[in-house]
Motif scaffolding. Sequence first.
Motif: not given
Length: 115
Positions: A21-41
């Motif tokens: 889960s990822c919760a965003a807070s602050g000033t957030i415009f309604s039109i946006n893109i959310m996502g997940w990235y990953r980085q392995a060693p």
Amino acid sequence: QVQLVESGGGLVQPGGSLRLSCAASGTIFSINIMGWYRQAPGKQRELVATITSGGSTNYADSVKGRFTISRDNAKNTVYLQMNSLKPEDTAVYYCNLIIVTINYWGQGTQVTVSS
């Protein structure tokens, strides 16, 4: 200022499931893109999945059919349901929010898939 707080990482056996889960807070415009990235060693950060505020999704080929991204716009929260996990899914997973051209990142949460 925008902040992203991730949760849900951990250690899981191959074939198991986790939900990030990822919760965003602050000033957030309604039109946006959310996502997940990953980085392995030793590897570059890579896209896992994204979802627009309208619900359109995009997945990396390596996770299609196993991972599902979703969001709750009222809570400014994005989720990543990960099923049939493999050892190669082991990485630090980062939440991402794009508002217009600005990228915001979470601190990352470790996912380890191992027996």
